[in-house]
Motif scaffolding. Sequence first.
Motif, PDB file in Angstrom:
ATOM      1  N   GLY A 181     -10.059   6.993   5.097  1.00  0.00           N
ATOM      2  CA  GLY A 181     -10.899   6.278   6.005  1.00  0.00           C
ATOM      3  C   GLY A 181      -9.862   5.240   6.728  1.00  0.00           C
ATOM      4  O   GLY A 181      -8.641   5.648   7.081  1.00  0.00           O
ATOM      5  N   LYS A 182     -10.145   4.172   7.323  1.00  0.00           N
ATOM      6  CA  LYS A 182      -9.412   3.021   7.831  1.00  0.00           C
ATOM      7  C   LYS A 182      -7.909   2.850   7.086  1.00  0.00           C
ATOM      8  O   LYS A 182      -7.084   2.814   7.870  1.00  0.00           O
ATOM      9  CB  LYS A 182     -10.153   1.935   8.141  1.00  0.00           C
ATOM     10  N   SER A 183      -8.120   2.661   5.911  1.00  0.00           N
ATOM     11  CA  SER A 183      -6.724   2.548   5.136  1.00  0.00           C
ATOM     12  C   SER A 183      -5.810   3.569   5.457  1.00  0.00           C
ATOM     13  O   SER A 183      -4.566   3.430   5.305  1.00  0.00           O
ATOM     14  CB  SER A 183      -7.052   2.115   3.782  1.00  0.00           C
ATOM     15  N   ALA A 184      -6.162   5.040   5.468  1.00  0.00           N
ATOM     16  CA  ALA A 184      -5.298   6.041   5.572  1.00  0.00           C
ATOM     17  C   ALA A 184      -4.667   5.693   6.825  1.00  0.00           C
ATOM     18  O   ALA A 184      -3.304   6.138   6.953  1.00  0.00           O
ATOM     19  CB  ALA A 184      -6.207   7.293   5.489  1.00  0.00           C
ATOM     20  N   TRP A 185      -5.243   5.535   8.093  1.00  0.00           N
ATOM     21  CA  TRP A 185      -4.822   5.311   9.099  1.00  0.00           C
ATOM     22  C   TRP A 185      -3.797   4.213   9.188  1.00  0.00           C
ATOM     23  O   TRP A 185      -2.614   4.386   9.949  1.00  0.00           O
ATOM     24  CB  TRP A 185      -5.710   4.945  10.173  1.00  0.00           C
ATOM     25  N   GLU A 186      -3.989   3.137   8.792  1.00  0.00           N
ATOM     26  CA  GLU A 186      -3.033   2.128   8.563  1.00  0.00           C
ATOM     27  C   GLU A 186      -1.793   2.374   7.720  1.00  0.00           C
ATOM     28  O   GLU A 186      -0.663   2.112   8.131  1.00  0.00           O
ATOM     29  CB  GLU A 186      -3.801   0.715   7.971  1.00  0.00           C
ATOM     30  N   GLY A 231       0.869  -1.315   0.074  1.00  0.00           N
ATOM     31  CA  GLY A 231      -0.055  -0.030  -0.136  1.00  0.00           C
ATOM     32  C   GLY A 231       0.909   1.256   0.082  1.00  0.00           C
ATOM     33  O   GLY A 231       0.331   2.349  -0.559  1.00  0.00           O
ATOM     34  N   LEU A 232       2.032   1.196   0.374  1.00  0.00           N
ATOM     35  CA  LEU A 232       2.797   2.311   0.779  1.00  0.00           C
ATOM     36  C   LEU A 232       3.391   2.755  -0.855  1.00  0.00           C
ATOM     37  O   LEU A 232       3.470   3.810  -1.244  1.00  0.00           O
ATOM     38  CB  LEU A 232       4.192   1.957   1.373  1.00  0.00           C
ATOM     39  N   GLN A 233       3.390   1.727  -1.700  1.00  0.00           N
ATOM     40  CA  GLN A 233       4.032   2.136  -3.013  1.00  0.00           C
ATOM     41  C   GLN A 233       3.031   2.576  -3.823  1.00  0.00           C
ATOM     42  O   GLN A 233       3.356   3.328  -5.064  1.00  0.00           O
ATOM     43  CB  GLN A 233       4.591   0.895  -3.731  1.00  0.00           C
ATOM     44  N   LEU A 234       1.701   2.797  -3.398  1.00  0.00           N
ATOM     45  CA  LEU A 234       0.628   3.398  -4.212  1.00  0.00           C
ATOM     46  C   LEU A 234       0.213   4.587  -3.539  1.00  0.00           C
ATOM     47  O   LEU A 234      -0.910   5.036  -3.600  1.00  0.00           O
ATOM     48  CB  LEU A 234      -0.489   2.402  -4.149  1.00  0.00           C
ATOM     49  N   SER A 235       0.940   5.222  -2.310  1.00  0.00           N
ATOM     50  CA  SER A 235       0.616   6.258  -1.576  1.00  0.00           C
ATOM     51  C   SER A 235       1.216   7.484  -2.247  1.00  0.00           C
ATOM     52  O   SER A 235       2.221   7.537  -2.666  1.00  0.00           O
ATOM     53  CB  SER A 235       1.085   6.113  -0.350  1.00  0.00           C
ATOM     54  N   ILE A 236       0.336   8.628  -2.041  1.00  0.00           N
ATOM     55  CA  ILE A 236       0.829   9.994  -2.427  1.00  0.00           C
ATOM     56  C   ILE A 236       0.362  10.615  -1.161  1.00  0.00           C
ATOM     57  O   ILE A 236      -0.513  10.769  -0.383  1.00  0.00           O
ATOM     58  CB  ILE A 236      -0.113  10.466  -3.628  1.00  0.00           C
ATOM     59  N   GLU A 286      -7.607  18.123  10.996  1.00  0.00           N
ATOM     60  CA  GLU A 286      -8.737  18.411  10.026  1.00  0.00           C
ATOM     61  C   GLU A 286      -9.573  17.467   9.714  1.00  0.00           C
ATOM     62  O   GLU A 286     -10.080  17.192   8.387  1.00  0.00           O
ATOM     63  CB  GLU A 286      -8.188  19.284   8.776  1.00  0.00           C
ATOM     64  N   GLY A 287      -9.729  16.312  10.546  1.00  0.00           N
ATOM     65  CA  GLY A 287     -10.394  15.025  10.277  1.00  0.00           C
ATOM     66  C   GLY A 287      -9.924  13.927   9.500  1.00  0.00           C
ATOM     67  O   GLY A 287     -10.447  12.981   9.156  1.00  0.00           O
ATOM     68  N   GLU A 288      -8.563  14.249   9.223  1.00  0.00           N
ATOM     69  CA  GLU A 288      -7.978  13.067   8.567  1.00  0.00           C
ATOM     70  C   GLU A 288      -6.507  12.772   9.445  1.00  0.00           C
ATOM     71  O   GLU A 288      -5.961  13.706   9.992  1.00  0.00           O
ATOM     72  CB  GLU A 288      -7.402  13.614   7.281  1.00  0.00           C
ATOM     73  N   PRO A 289      -5.976  11.589   9.109  1.00  0.00           N
ATOM     74  CA  PRO A 289      -4.823  11.049   9.739  1.00  0.00           C
ATOM     75  C   PRO A 289      -3.707  12.071   9.118  1.00  0.00           C
ATOM     76  O   PRO A 289      -3.645  12.031   7.865  1.00  0.00           O
ATOM     77  CB  PRO A 289      -4.656   9.768   9.614  1.00  0.00           C
TER      78      PRO A 289
END
Length: 114
Positions: free
Chosen positions: A51-56, A3-8, A78-81
């Motif tokens: 959502g949950k995946s952002a926190w992970e 998931g990190l390699q697809l993260s921005i 602001e409501g996001e991790p």
Amino acid sequence: MSGLQLSIVHRLPHSYRWCAEGPGGKIEPQDNNLLANEQDLIGLRLLSHDGKSAWEVMQQMKMMLAEIEVNGSVVECEGEPCLFVRRCDESATTCRLKNQGVAIAETFAAWQRA
């Protein structure tokens, strides 16, 4: 592919500091008129997950930074991790994330012709 390699991620535009609770608690933006301090915090927000995946994903990034002895904290902003690190660790942080396949989005000023 992880998931990190697809993260921005995107760097938040302000500097931050810990409120009275200290690291891991609440953060607050710094006054833009104050001189930058190496102990100020910079924040990174995910653009690619929610959502949950952002926190992970943010927790994975925090652990990845800990491997190179950069301390980070994942805090709601602001409501996001968001991942916060000390300003003095910004270069090491972005280098580590880029080397692990995380894209860093940058703000570009519009180019205008005269």
